[in-house]
Scaffold this motif. Structure first.
Motif, PDB file in Angstrom:
ATOM      1  N   ARG A 173       0.835  -1.210   0.000  1.00 50.76           N
ATOM      2  CA  ARG A 173       0.000   0.000   0.000  1.00 50.76           C
ATOM      3  C   ARG A 173       0.867   1.256   0.000  1.00 50.76           C
ATOM      4  N   ALA A 221      -4.187  -4.256  -1.811  1.00 60.57           N
ATOM      5  CA  ALA A 221      -3.517  -2.954  -1.788  1.00 60.57           C
ATOM      6  C   ALA A 221      -3.730  -2.221  -3.105  1.00 60.57           C
ATOM      7  N   ASP A 225      -7.337  -1.024  -3.213  1.00 56.28           N
ATOM      8  CA  ASP A 225      -7.571   0.082  -2.279  1.00 56.28           C
ATOM      9  C   ASP A 225      -6.928   1.380  -2.754  1.00 56.28           C
ATOM     10  N   GLU A 226      -5.833   1.274  -3.482  1.00 60.33           N
ATOM     11  CA  GLU A 226      -5.186   2.476  -4.033  1.00 60.33           C
ATOM     12  C   GLU A 226      -5.679   2.801  -5.442  1.00 60.33           C
TER      13      GLU A 226
END
Length: 470
Positions: free
Chosen positions: A172, A212, A215-216
């Motif tokens: 992340r 990750a 989510d990004e």
């Protein structure tokens, strides 16, 4: 339209994929991932998820599509050198060793000094002398320091290269670092490659990296790396069906968690050598697997590419050249593909990289693009005058157009074209010498990309000590 497999076979294979997802299932080794599937009425038993057909088709509906009908110029293009090789072949001694920071920097210099490359990636995986607190983030930071090209990261965070073993946190931070570096927040600024774990599984580490990236909000490429008769079925058609089912399971999770998330697929599986229990990449069979997988993606309009320039040897020799050429050109004769993406310098099934082979693979790509270019069919109306002048002079030297000659003829600066005259031109025909000259001139021509004070300050804490701004 040329296809390697017919429509009926493609449809049958896809139906088998759906049946595998529904009845055999795929392992997802993160509880929150399984819980998400449960919310969408997928059956879950232990760590195994069974994805019903209607749920899979709903996920496919939200996946951004690729229009394969748009005509495009056929070409080969380089992604990055080496892909993610942990070992380097010393081209002078023949010794194979772990890669280091100097090798990684050298790869960026090669990458930046050729227009063949369109992406950047830590081509040397986990350099042995990387002293940064978070070695994964450090490698992404290096790509931002040394390259101006689009980050397409095939390397992933692992328990050994992440700070304190925090795979999700490291992944992340690295993806967020790219966003902060470019200060772009409303669209993906990189792609993250995700390799599932055959047979039919996504382990914790893989899912940490995948989550990750979701989510990004970075683009994701799923690329299975199964080995026939080892981690996948022994037949070519069956390994493709296995891989496609595994890929679609990952795609389903991405789309359930983030509908419309940019997702592409790519195939890196191949047959195995049952004598050595190692992969055979520089093979026609490896290309057959890629082509069938590609045609399944095309059937569903899922973005997909085919890759070439593979080599199974551990030396830069006739075998390496033959295998690189075979795997780069064969797909064009099997299916209607417009682009082949290459990773110059690969040897030993992604385990090893050679700088000399990288330069030679680039030359092979230039030759291949010349082949794909074809011939200019127009004829100069002044041809009769040219022929008359040539007949009178007994030659066309000094009469014809050098521009026309250069347009229709590719003259290599590396490969030996001296014929029987080579005996008197030893230095000019010494391949290793010429390749080394090209390599040194490219490194000398490299210029470190300009970065703002804010960008330097952002990268500095993450870079290995050898790479920090002075």
């Amino acid at each position: 339209m040329r296809k390697f497999i017919d429509d009926a076979t493609i449809q049958s294979a896809y139906m088998q994929v759906l049946e595998i997802l529904e009845k055999v299932g795929v392992r997802f080794e993160r509880e929150d991932v399984r819980e998400l599937f449960k919310k969408w009425d997928a059956r879950v038993e232990g760590d195994k998820v069974f994805i019903p057909r209607n749920l899979m088709e709903e996920a496919l509906d939200s996946t951004p599509k690729q229009d394969y009908t748009v005509p495009a110029k056929k070409r080969v293009v380089a992604a990055t050198p080496f892909s993610n090789a942990p070992f380097i072949l010393d081209d002078d001694t023949g010794v194979i060793r772990r890669c280091n920071i100097d090798d990684a920097v050298k790869l960026y210099q090669i990458n930046e000094t050729s227009t063949l490359y369109e992406c950047t990636n830590p081509g040397c995986a986990d350099p042995v002398d990387n002293d940064a607190p978070d070695q994964f983030v450090a490698q992404v930071a290096m790509s931002l320091k040394y390259s101006n090209k689009y980050p397409s990261i095939g390397l992933r965070a692992t328990g050994s290269n992440s700070q304190n073993g925090d795979v999700y946190g490291s992944a992340r931070r690295a993806l967020r670092l790219v966003r902060e570096f470019y200060d772009v927040w409303d669209e993906p600024v990189m792609s993250q490659g995700i390799c599932p774990n055959p047979p039919l599984a996504y382990d914790q580490e893989c899912l940490d990296n995948l989550c990750a990236a979701i989510d990004e909000q970075q683009a994701i490429s799923i690329f299975p790396c199964s080995l026939g008769f080892m981690t996948g079925p022994e037949s070519i058609m069956e390994i493709v069906i296995h891989d496609f089912a595994m890929s679609l399971a990952g795609l389903a999770f991405i789309q359930l968690k983030s509908p419309g998330h940019p997702t592409s697929l790519c195939e890196f599986s191949t047959i195995s050598n049952i004598q050595t229990l190692q992969p055979n990449y520089g093979s026609a069979e490896g290309i057959f697997i890629q082509v069938i997988y590609y045609e399944l993606c095309k059937y569903l309009s899922i973005p997909c590419v085919i890759c070439g320039s593979y080599g199974d040897g551990t030396a830069v020799d006739y075998q390496a050249g033959m295998e690189a050429m075979l795997t780069t050109t064969l797909p064009f004769s099997l299916t209607e593909v417009n682009e082949i993406w290459c990773y110059p310098g690969i040897l030993a099934g992604f385990a090893c990289g050679s700088f000399h082979k990288a330069i030679l693979d680039e030359e092979m790509m230039l030759y291949t693009n010349r082949m794909l270019q074809g011939v200019e069919m127009t004829v100069d109306p002044k041809l009769p005058e040219l022929l008359a002048a040539g007949m009178d002079a007994g030659t066309f030297l000094g009469i014809g157009s050098m521009d026309t000659y250069r347009r229709d003829n590719y003259m290599t600066k590396i490969f030996n074209k001296w014929g029987i005259a080579q005996a008197n031109n030893t230095e000019k025909t010494n391949l290793a010498y010429k390749v080394q000259q090209v390599l040194e001139s490219r490194i000398a021509a490299y210029q470190l990309p300009e970065r703002s004070a804010a960008q330097k300050k952002l990268l500095q804490p993450y870079l290995p000590s050898q790479c920090q701004y002075r």
